[in-house]
Motif scaffolding. Structure first.
Motif, PDB file in Angstrom:
ATOM      1  N   VAL A 127       0.732  -1.093   0.176  1.00 27.64           N
ATOM      2  CA  VAL A 127      -0.007   0.024  -0.014  1.00 27.64           C
ATOM      3  C   VAL A 127       0.913   1.197   0.065  1.00 27.64           C
ATOM      4  O   VAL A 127       0.479   2.187  -0.536  1.00 27.64           O
ATOM      5  N   VAL A 128       2.063   1.294   0.572  1.00 30.55           N
ATOM      6  CA  VAL A 128       2.686   2.347   0.758  1.00 30.55           C
ATOM      7  C   VAL A 128       3.449   2.705  -0.556  1.00 30.55           C
ATOM      8  O   VAL A 128       3.823   3.728  -0.980  1.00 30.55           O
ATOM      9  N   GLN A 129       3.913   1.578  -1.175  1.00 29.05           N
ATOM     10  CA  GLN A 129       4.480   1.697  -2.540  1.00 29.05           C
ATOM     11  C   GLN A 129       3.524   2.280  -3.455  1.00 29.05           C
ATOM     12  O   GLN A 129       3.895   3.033  -4.527  1.00 29.05           O
ATOM     13  N   MET A 130       2.411   1.830  -3.606  1.00 32.17           N
ATOM     14  CA  MET A 130       1.313   2.079  -4.623  1.00 32.17           C
ATOM     15  C   MET A 130       1.004   3.780  -4.169  1.00 32.17           C
ATOM     16  O   MET A 130       0.815   4.530  -5.200  1.00 32.17           O
ATOM     17  N   GLY A 131       0.925   4.195  -2.972  1.00 36.63           N
ATOM     18  CA  GLY A 131       0.857   5.283  -2.698  1.00 36.63           C
ATOM     19  C   GLY A 131       2.070   6.235  -3.194  1.00 36.63           C
ATOM     20  O   GLY A 131       1.649   7.428  -3.543  1.00 36.63           O
ATOM     21  N   ALA A 132       3.310   5.894  -3.048  1.00 36.84           N
ATOM     22  CA  ALA A 132       4.467   6.379  -3.469  1.00 36.84           C
ATOM     23  C   ALA A 132       4.310   6.785  -5.002  1.00 36.84           C
ATOM     24  O   ALA A 132       4.768   7.648  -5.704  1.00 36.84           O
ATOM     25  N   SER A 133       3.823   5.511  -5.609  1.00 37.37           N
ATOM     26  CA  SER A 133       3.614   5.745  -7.169  1.00 37.37           C
ATOM     27  C   SER A 133       2.514   6.670  -7.544  1.00 37.37           C
ATOM     28  O   SER A 133       2.881   7.586  -8.448  1.00 37.37           O
ATOM     29  N   LEU A 134       1.446   6.878  -6.602  1.00 42.86           N
ATOM     30  CA  LEU A 134       0.565   8.004  -7.032  1.00 42.86           C
ATOM     31  C   LEU A 134       0.972   9.530  -6.544  1.00 42.86           C
ATOM     32  O   LEU A 134       0.741  10.090  -7.548  1.00 42.86           O
ATOM     33  N   ALA A 135       1.899   9.581  -5.714  1.00 41.07           N
ATOM     34  CA  ALA A 135       2.621  10.826  -5.576  1.00 41.07           C
ATOM     35  C   ALA A 135       3.670  11.050  -6.501  1.00 41.07           C
ATOM     36  O   ALA A 135       3.819  12.247  -6.818  1.00 41.07           O
ATOM     37  N   SER A 136       4.107  10.090  -7.087  1.00 44.55           N
ATOM     38  CA  SER A 136       5.191  10.421  -8.032  1.00 44.55           C
ATOM     39  C   SER A 136       4.412  10.812  -9.354  1.00 44.55           C
ATOM     40  O   SER A 136       4.819  11.493  -9.983  1.00 44.55           O
ATOM     41  N   GLY A 137       3.288  10.045  -9.831  1.00 49.41           N
ATOM     42  CA  GLY A 137       2.621  10.423 -10.943  1.00 49.41           C
ATOM     43  C   GLY A 137       1.925  11.881 -10.749  1.00 49.41           C
ATOM     44  O   GLY A 137       2.105  12.823 -11.643  1.00 49.41           O
ATOM     45  N   TRP A 138       1.575  12.208  -9.509  1.00 46.99           N
ATOM     46  CA  TRP A 138       0.827  13.573  -9.071  1.00 46.99           C
ATOM     47  C   TRP A 138       1.821  14.847  -9.237  1.00 46.99           C
ATOM     48  O   TRP A 138       1.805  15.711  -9.904  1.00 46.99           O
ATOM     49  N   SER A 139       3.228  14.262  -8.987  1.00 48.38           N
ATOM     50  CA  SER A 139       4.480  15.164  -9.164  1.00 48.38           C
ATOM     51  C   SER A 139       4.495  15.653 -10.376  1.00 48.38           C
ATOM     52  O   SER A 139       4.980  16.837 -11.195  1.00 48.38           O
ATOM     53  N   ARG A 140       4.559  14.446 -11.624  1.00 55.96           N
ATOM     54  CA  ARG A 140       4.797  14.550 -12.885  1.00 55.96           C
ATOM     55  C   ARG A 140       3.658  15.661 -13.374  1.00 55.96           C
ATOM     56  O   ARG A 140       3.962  16.545 -14.392  1.00 55.96           O
ATOM     57  N   VAL A 141       2.495  15.606 -13.013  1.00 54.83           N
ATOM     58  CA  VAL A 141       1.303  16.243 -13.699  1.00 54.83           C
ATOM     59  C   VAL A 141       1.678  17.826 -13.425  1.00 54.83           C
ATOM     60  O   VAL A 141       1.499  18.677 -14.289  1.00 54.83           O
ATOM     61  N   PHE A 142       2.159  17.971 -12.149  1.00 50.89           N
ATOM     62  CA  PHE A 142       2.398  19.593 -11.869  1.00 50.89           C
ATOM     63  C   PHE A 142       3.814  19.851 -12.127  1.00 50.89           C
ATOM     64  O   PHE A 142       4.002  21.146 -11.340  1.00 50.89           O
ATOM     65  N   HIS A 143       4.665  19.068 -12.428  1.00 50.42           N
ATOM     66  CA  HIS A 143       6.146  19.455 -12.734  1.00 50.42           C
ATOM     67  C   HIS A 143       6.588  19.826 -11.372  1.00 50.42           C
ATOM     68  O   HIS A 143       7.377  20.947 -11.416  1.00 50.42           O
TER      69      HIS A 143
END
Length: 312
Positions: A109-125
């Protein structure tokens, strides 16, 4: 927003693992003793065979708990985590834990959340610092939603991911943790993962000496578990088992133990709750469960099972 997304990811993931486990459990419960024993033995091995394509070829990063992967991403890669984990991690862990591997959902679950956070960061540069901050927020949200324990999520992110206690980080992880917990409680209810009896109170200062002894014993147990996990991985490496069969061999070990101790299968929250409430209190059974769970978890991790080690 990241906390809310981590909460939804945790809820969906927990329901997926629970549903897979219930399906296999239904088969065991509705068959005679001999077929049920055969299914208990073979189901983790079957889950290992289905898991093999993911851990060998498709996404090797779904092996194990996922926490080391998150820590490496935080320290060495600016918080960047593969987006593919959002798809492959829940499938792999549902196959592994759902079929009976002695592992938990928290690390994934932590790893999935980290993947979500990483993707969110890409969207907003976002830059690396903000990406790392959001990774810690997602980790806090994942733990909080899994255990319905927001304070535990905050402390986990500060201690395990960030490794420091500073005001500017504290406020971020609190927001993410509480947001994820709100989502979790909306779907899974307000009960904590473990319902501790109300009569667990301090009745005499002399009990503190027992707590001190218990702390020393559990520290020793923690060291033993860590060495068993590392030793199991080394043992599987030296055995030179075909990589495509390695998860199935680990599953056979787990299944063999489960014929005598079915409590070692899967996440084990129910067994932990029963022990806390003194529904399971026979000393020999408790000792057998301790040893059996260590061996089963070590076999699952060493054979590239997909799941965390916090629950075991």
């Amino acid at each position: 927003a990241v906390g809310v997304l981590a909460g939804f990811a945790a809820v969906g993931f927990l329901l997926l693992v629970e549903g897979t486990g219930e399906a296999f459990g239904w088969l065991r419960a509705h068959l005679g003793w001999l077929p049920a024993a055969a299914i208990t033995l073979l189901t983790p091995a079957l889950g290992g065979l289905l898991l093999a394509p993911f851990v060998v070829r498709i996404a090797p990063e779904v092996r194990g708990s996922g926490l080391p992967h998150v820590l490496v991403a935080y320290t060495a890669f600016g918080g960047r985590v593969s987006r593919g984990l959002l798809l492959w991690r829940p499938i792999a862990t549902a196959l592994s834990v759902g079929s009976g591997a002695s592992l938990g959902p928290e690390g994934p679950v932590v790893q999935m959340g980290a993947s979500l956070a990483s993707g969110w960061s890409r969207v907003f540069h976002l830059n690396d610092e903000r990406r790392r901050n959001l990774l810690a927020v997602a980790a806090a949200g994942g733990i909080a939603a899994t255990f319905n324990a927001p304070i535990a999520g905050v402390l986990f992110a500060l201690e395990e991911i960030l490794g420091k206690f500073e005001g500017r980080f504290f406020s971020l992880v609190v927001i993410g943790s509480v947001s994820a917990t709100a989502v979790s409680r909306s779907f899974l209810g307000e009960e904590p993962a473990f319902a501790v009896p109300a009569d667990f109170t301090l009745s005499s200062p002399l009990e503190l000496q027992l707590y001190l002894l218990l702390g020393v014993l559990t520290a020793g147990l923690g060291v033993a578990v860590t060495r068993a996990l590392i030793g199991s991985d080394d043992l599987f490496n030296r055995a030179r088992i075909n990589p495509w069969l390695r998860p199935a061999v680990g599953g056979l070990v787990v299944g063999a133990i489960a014929i005598a101790l079915p409590e070692v299968l899967g996440v084990g929250y129910a067994t932990t709750g029963a022990i806390l409430n003194e529904d399971v209190r026979a000393p020999l059974l408790l000792a057998a469960l301790t040893v059996g769970k260590i061996v089963a978890t070590s076999a699952a991790i060493g054979s590239w099972g997909s799941g965390g080690i916090l629950a075991p």
